[in-house]
Design an enzyme around this catalytic site. Structure first.
Site, PDB file in Angstrom:
ATOM      1  N   ARG A 122      -7.121  -1.677   0.399  1.00 27.48           N
ATOM      2  CA  ARG A 122      -7.676  -2.075   1.657  1.00 27.48           C
ATOM      3  C   ARG A 122      -8.908  -1.422   2.319  1.00 27.48           C
ATOM      4  NH1 ARG A 122      -3.527  -2.080   6.819  1.00 27.48           N
ATOM      5  NH2 ARG A 122      -3.441   0.100   6.261  1.00 27.48           N
ATOM      6  N   ARG A 153      -9.485   4.266   4.371  1.00 32.74           N
ATOM      7  CA  ARG A 153      -9.025   5.190   5.327  1.00 32.74           C
ATOM      8  C   ARG A 153      -8.185   6.507   4.612  1.00 32.74           C
ATOM      9  NH1 ARG A 153      -5.514   1.240   8.978  1.00 32.74           N
ATOM     10  NH2 ARG A 153      -4.097   3.063   8.943  1.00 32.74           N
ATOM     11  N   ARG A 164       3.854   7.223   4.868  1.00 32.81           N
ATOM     12  CA  ARG A 164       3.943   6.386   6.124  1.00 32.81           C
ATOM     13  C   ARG A 164       5.091   5.428   5.547  1.00 32.81           C
ATOM     14  NH1 ARG A 164      -1.580   3.822   5.750  1.00 32.81           N
ATOM     15  NH2 ARG A 164      -1.184   2.492   7.627  1.00 32.81           N
TER      16      ARG A 164
HETATM   17  P1  AMP Z   1      -1.897   1.603  11.731  1.00 29.59           P
HETATM   18  O1  AMP Z   1      -3.412   1.376  11.846  1.00 29.59           O
HETATM   19  O2  AMP Z   1      -1.063   1.066  12.667  1.00 29.59           O
HETATM   20  O3  AMP Z   1      -1.496   1.613  10.604  1.00 29.59           O
HETATM   21  O4  AMP Z   1      -1.723   2.974  12.273  1.00 29.59           O
HETATM   22  C1  AMP Z   1      -2.269   3.922  11.800  1.00 29.59           C
HETATM   23  C2  AMP Z   1      -1.765   5.328  12.137  1.00 29.59           C
HETATM   24  O5  AMP Z   1      -1.733   5.642  13.681  1.00 29.59           O
HETATM   25  C3  AMP Z   1      -0.114   5.336  12.221  1.00 29.59           C
HETATM   26  O6  AMP Z   1       0.364   5.849  10.708  1.00 29.59           O
HETATM   27  C4  AMP Z   1       0.343   6.430  13.069  1.00 29.59           C
HETATM   28  O7  AMP Z   1       0.011   7.687  12.777  1.00 29.59           O
HETATM   29  C5  AMP Z   1      -0.624   6.108  14.373  1.00 29.59           C
HETATM   30  N1  AMP Z   1       0.096   5.082  14.808  1.00 29.59           N
HETATM   31  C6  AMP Z   1      -0.440   3.861  15.087  1.00 29.59           C
HETATM   32  N2  AMP Z   1       0.592   2.937  16.092  1.00 29.59           N
HETATM   33  C7  AMP Z   1       1.299   3.929  16.500  1.00 29.59           C
HETATM   34  C8  AMP Z   1       2.621   3.824  17.298  1.00 29.59           C
HETATM   35  N3  AMP Z   1       3.100   2.825  18.042  1.00 29.59           N
HETATM   36  N4  AMP Z   1       3.151   4.977  17.335  1.00 29.59           N
HETATM   37  C9  AMP Z   1       3.346   6.250  16.898  1.00 29.59           C
HETATM   38  N5  AMP Z   1       2.020   6.269  16.034  1.00 29.59           N
HETATM   39  C10 AMP Z   1       1.037   5.038  15.956  1.00 29.59           C
END
Ligand code: AMP
Length: 209
Positions: A122, A153, A164
């Protein structure tokens, strides 16, 4: 229609939420994008969130709940929205039910191998936030949509991916049972082409051509 896209990191929530957003003309609300935006702008919230994101951990519930609650009050959410990456804990889901009425929860399902392939390949545009897979890119460094710089990222690197996925299983997967009980859950397997997967999602939501 107020929707939630649920599923592990790398399953394609963002990609499919964006496709549906364009079709339905409702915003995609990605908490990950919002948090990364705060980090880029150097806000206090961004500074707090960064150490959790870098470690592959969840940002505290209080931070994301407040952020989403405020975002849903914006005028562009009045006709509906797609929550992408929120809620991620049962506490977030419970808080959400206090300030939003959700119509359906799309749970995207794919094999671990497919998810790992998605995450390691990605690339994200540092300007428009669109995501791409290296297999569909001519140049891995330039965004084909806006010309911005594509980045890998930090939390998509193998060490953090494992963390994760663990966090997903422990803290987010229980939401599947939670929304099953409410009758809102729509399971969709996303193992085919992008177009076929998108059609399957539309079908699960009762959207006809
Ligand atoms: P994502 O882009 O959705 O994969 O999010 C990247 C990172 O942001 C995650 O691994 C978390 O550290 C944080 N994050 C995003 N959404 C949330 C959420 N709803 N609650 C807590 N942490 C979040």
């Amino acid at each position: 229609m107020n929707l939630i896209f649920l599923g592990p990191p790398g399953v394609g929530k963002g990609t499919h939420a964006k496709l549906l957003m364009e079709e339905m003309n409702i915003p995609q609300i990605s908490t990950g994008d919002m948090l990364r935006g705060n980090i880029r702008e150097g806000t206090e919230l961004g500074l707090e969130a960064k150490r959790f994101i870098d470690a592959g951990e969840l940002v505290p519930d209080s931070v994301v709940i407040g952020m989403v609650k405020l975002r849903l009050q914006a005028p562009d959410c009045s006709k509906g929205y797609i929550l992408d990456g929120f809620p991620r804990t049962v506490a977030q889901a419970e808080a959400l039910s206090g300030f939003a009425k959700i119509d359906a929860v799309v749970n995207l399902i794919a094999s671990d191998a497919k998810i790992m392939g998605h995450l390691t390949g990605r690339r994200v545009c540092s300007r428009c936030s669109n995501t791409f897979h290296t297999s569909r890119l001519k140049d891995e460094k330039v965004c084909p949509d806006c010309g911005g710089a594509l980045i890998h990222r930090d939390d998509d690197k193998p060490e953090t991916i494992a963390r994760r996925l663990e966090v997903y299983k422990r803290q987010t997967e229980p939401l599947i049972a939670h929304y099953q009980e409410t009758g809102l859950l729509r399971n969709v397997a996303v193992e085919s082409s992008l177009e076929a997967n998108h059609e399957a999602i539309r079908g699960a939501l009762g959207l006809t051509a």
